[in-house]
Design an enzyme around this catalytic site. Structure first.
Site, PDB file in Angstrom:
ATOM      1  N   GLY A  16       0.867  -1.184   0.000  1.00 18.90           N
ATOM      2  CA  GLY A  16       0.000   0.000   0.000  1.00 18.90           C
ATOM      3  C   GLY A  16       0.898   1.226   0.000  1.00 18.90           C
ATOM      4  O   GLY A  16       1.123   1.887  -1.017  1.00 18.90           O
ATOM      5  N   ARG A  17       1.509   1.472   1.166  1.00 17.75           N
ATOM      6  CA  ARG A  17       2.369   2.641   1.363  1.00 17.75           C
ATOM      7  C   ARG A  17       3.449   2.763   0.295  1.00 17.75           C
ATOM      8  O   ARG A  17       3.708   3.843  -0.220  1.00 17.75           O
ATOM      9  CB  ARG A  17       3.032   2.493   2.736  1.00 17.75           C
ATOM     10  CG  ARG A  17       3.766   3.710   3.223  1.00 17.75           C
ATOM     11  CD  ARG A  17       4.564   3.366   4.488  1.00 17.75           C
ATOM     12  NE  ARG A  17       3.820   2.564   5.436  1.00 17.75           N
ATOM     13  CZ  ARG A  17       3.107   3.056   6.451  1.00 17.75           C
ATOM     14  NH1 ARG A  17       3.083   4.344   6.670  1.00 17.75           N
ATOM     15  NH2 ARG A  17       2.448   2.254   7.265  1.00 17.75           N
ATOM     16  N   CYS A  56      -8.284  22.506  17.018  1.00 15.57           N
ATOM     17  CA  CYS A  56      -8.302  22.971  18.391  1.00 15.57           C
ATOM     18  C   CYS A  56      -7.795  21.870  19.302  1.00 15.57           C
ATOM     19  O   CYS A  56      -8.565  21.212  19.996  1.00 15.57           O
ATOM     20  CB  CYS A  56      -9.724  23.371  18.742  1.00 15.57           C
ATOM     21  SG  CYS A  56      -9.736  24.395  20.175  1.00 15.57           S
TER      22      CYS A  56
HETATM   23  N1  LLP Z   1      -2.085  -6.076   3.778  1.00 14.98           N
HETATM   24  C1  LLP Z   1      -2.683  -6.083   4.983  1.00 14.98           C
HETATM   25  C2  LLP Z   1      -3.404  -7.277   5.409  1.00 14.98           C
HETATM   26  C3  LLP Z   1      -2.615  -4.950   5.804  1.00 14.98           C
HETATM   27  O1  LLP Z   1      -3.185  -4.975   7.002  1.00 14.98           O
HETATM   28  C4  LLP Z   1      -1.922  -3.796   5.363  1.00 14.98           C
HETATM   29  C5  LLP Z   1      -1.874  -2.595   6.166  1.00 14.98           C
HETATM   30  C6  LLP Z   1      -1.316  -3.833   4.081  1.00 14.98           C
HETATM   31  C7  LLP Z   1      -1.418  -5.001   3.337  1.00 14.98           C
HETATM   32  C8  LLP Z   1      -0.579  -2.675   3.501  1.00 14.98           C
HETATM   33  O2  LLP Z   1       0.504  -2.286   4.267  1.00 14.98           O
HETATM   34  P1  LLP Z   1       1.511  -1.176   3.687  1.00 14.98           P
HETATM   35  O3  LLP Z   1       2.203  -1.781   2.491  1.00 14.98           O
HETATM   36  O4  LLP Z   1       0.705  -0.001   3.316  1.00 14.98           O
HETATM   37  O5  LLP Z   1       2.431  -0.894   4.825  1.00 14.98           O
HETATM   38  N2  LLP Z   1      -2.492   3.646   9.225  1.00 14.98           N
HETATM   39  C9  LLP Z   1      -1.144   3.156   9.405  1.00 14.98           C
HETATM   40  C10 LLP Z   1      -0.879   1.923   8.593  1.00 14.98           C
HETATM   41  C11 LLP Z   1      -1.855   0.805   8.877  1.00 14.98           C
HETATM   42  C12 LLP Z   1      -1.567  -0.395   8.026  1.00 14.98           C
HETATM   43  C13 LLP Z   1      -2.695  -1.342   8.074  1.00 14.98           C
HETATM   44  N3  LLP Z   1      -2.522  -2.500   7.255  1.00 14.98           N
HETATM   45  C14 LLP Z   1      -0.160   4.266   9.036  1.00 14.98           C
HETATM   46  O6  LLP Z   1      -0.590   5.374   8.723  1.00 14.98           O
HETATM   47  O7  LLP Z   1       1.052   4.059   9.085  1.00 14.98           O
END
Ligand code: LLP
Length: 440
Positions: free
Chosen positions: A292-293, A361
């Site tokens: 994702g990221r 705020c």
């Molecule tokens: N697959 C699963 C099952 C996941 O739970 C996640 C992220 C991903 C893939 C993707 O992970 P990435 O490649 O994006 O790291 N809100 C938090 C991140 C939460 C991630 C949740 N799951 C932040 O802003 O860092």
């Protein structure tokens, strides 16, 4: 100053992204504004796919859409031929509305409702990543209603703790997600699923956390999963067609972060899997991943307009911008760090130190502490880098601040892909108080 993707300083001394001057973008679309560098997203998507191709492995790269989801974003991901991981009816609805092929959608979630599962079955999504026993029961029941086999992956928690912020580790055994890999739960789940007429067990899923910088955790998780696969071969005569090793590949937010190239993660993971498969003498399963990221994080920049300032003598200078924790909650929630520049004076020396405050705020609404910038004035434009993942998707209406607009930029052109919320949008679902019936 580190510039990501197509970002550069242009001849006017402004920050330019995707061949478009950010000062022009601010004039045209207003601020706060999310700007996505489309070429960088495409490059990341292609490099993940290419890495698997180079290694001759059948794969699916599924974009973890929780990082940033919108109709245009899903269309872009479809153009690049990736799959899509969705975790709710809302993300699924957006995907279907965008025209994304359902066969390449994977539905996640630790508490999918019956309605969400039905929606997935109505559209015949590629697979459902099953998280718990309750869900197995629901799917078994629904498969009868739909008179067809439902393709699933079983999600396991491999007992691997990734070195990252506590809130975003999910691979450890004490987790709300998935079936324990090491405590017998997964075997119990497999038995139920393999005995079910209505479920087709495509394979296994695991995800060990997020913003991970080394490959050891992924390799260890893969090894743990394959040790089990070896045992299941005997116990259940079962060999998975698919092993999904999740997402979590780290990106560079600040100079302290040292991410590895996407290709390197893939190579290490695939090599670890190949070794196991060879030792076991089984057919190589398809390898799926879910970044994702790392697909959208550094492709996103948020542009703000500077407003008020406050100097606390001998301590610090606060510079307030026209957004904050309503469009980026990550600093408040995870103490996330960002780098930023003055977009309208990017070539000037950034040799003063200020702290960037949001307009909500709440004292905790600080975007960046101790940021080097030139002398800042009201109406200057601040560009905060690397806000493309979990920025807009976690944006909120705290203090009834409307959510920003989102533009895609590519080859010198800008396209609005999410409109700025209006005040009218904010009260759209509000209903007035019932008028009091006059007494007597
Ligand atoms: N697959 C699963 C099952 C996941 O739970 C996640 C992220 C991903 C893939 C993707 O992970 P990435 O490649 O994006 O790291 N809100 C938090 C991140 C939460 C991630 C949740 N799951 C932040 O802003 O860092």
């Amino acid at each position: 100053m580190f510039l990501h993707g197509t970002s550069k300083k242009n001849d006017a001394g402004h920050l330019e992204i995707g061949g478009v001057d950010t000062v022009t973008l601010a004039k045209e679309f207003g601020t706060p504004l999310y700007i996505y560098d489309v070429a960088l997203i495409r490059e990341r998507a292609r490099s993940f796919k290419q890495a698997f191709e180079n290694m001759g492995v059948k794969a699916q790269v599924a974009y973890a859409s929780k990082a940033f989801s919108s109709i245009a974003m899903f269309q872009l991901i479809n153009e690049e031929g990736l799959s899509l991981d969705v975790v709710s009816g809302g993300e699924l609805f957006t995907a279907i509305t965008s025209g994304f092929p359902a066969s390449r959608i994977h539905l996640h979630g630790n508490n999918k409702s019956r309605a969400e599962l039905k929606m997935a079955l109505d559209h015949e999504v590629g697979c459902i990543v099953v998280d718990n026993f309750y869900e197995i029961e629901l799917i078994d029941e629904l498969s009868k209603e739909y008179s067809r086999k439902v393709p699933i992956l079983l999600r396991v928690t491999p007992g691997v703790e990734a070195h990252t912020h506590d809130y975003i580790t999910t691979g450890q055994e004490d987790s709300k997600f998935g079936f324990g890999l090491l405590n017998g739960q997964i075997e119990q789940a497999m038995k139920t699923v393999l005995d079910s007429e209505g479920i087709h067990l495509l394979g296994i899923h695991c995800h060990i956390g997020s913003q991970i910088f080394d490959t050891a955790g992924f390799v260890l998780a893969a090894e743990r999963v394959f040790e089990k696969i070896n045992a299941w071969k005997e116990e259940f005569s079962y060999i998975p067609e698919v092993v999904n090793l999740g997402g979590g590949f780290g990106i560079r937010y600040t100079k302290e972060d040292e991410p590895l190239p996407a290709t390197y993660y893939v190579e290490q993971i695939v090599e670890a899997v190949k070794k196991q498969v060879d030792d076991m003498g089984i057919t190589m399963p398809e390898i799926w991943i879910e970044p994702g990221r790392s697909l959208v994080g550094d492709a996103g920049t948020t542009l703000y307009t500077v407003g008020s300032k406050k100097t606390v003598p001998n301590i610090r200078e606060y510079v307030a911008i026209d957004g904050g924790m309503s469009d980026n909650i990550r600093p408040a929630l995870y103490q996330a760090k960002y780098e930023a520049v003055l977009a309208n004076r990017v070539t000037e020396n950034h040799d003063k130190t200020v702290s960037i405050a949001g307009k909500c705020c709440e004292s905790g609404d600080m975007l960046i502490w101790d940021l080097p910038l030139p002398e800042v004035q009201a109406k200057d434009l601040l560009a905060v880098f690397c806000t493309g993942a979990y920025g807009y998707s976690m944006a909120n209406n705290y203090n009834r601040i409307p959510r920003p607009a989102v533009v895609f930029v590519e080859n010198g052109e800008a396209q609005l892909v999410i409109k700025r919320e209006s005040y009218e949008d904010l009260i759209m679902n509000d209903l007035p108080l019932k008028s009091k019936v006059s007494q007597g």
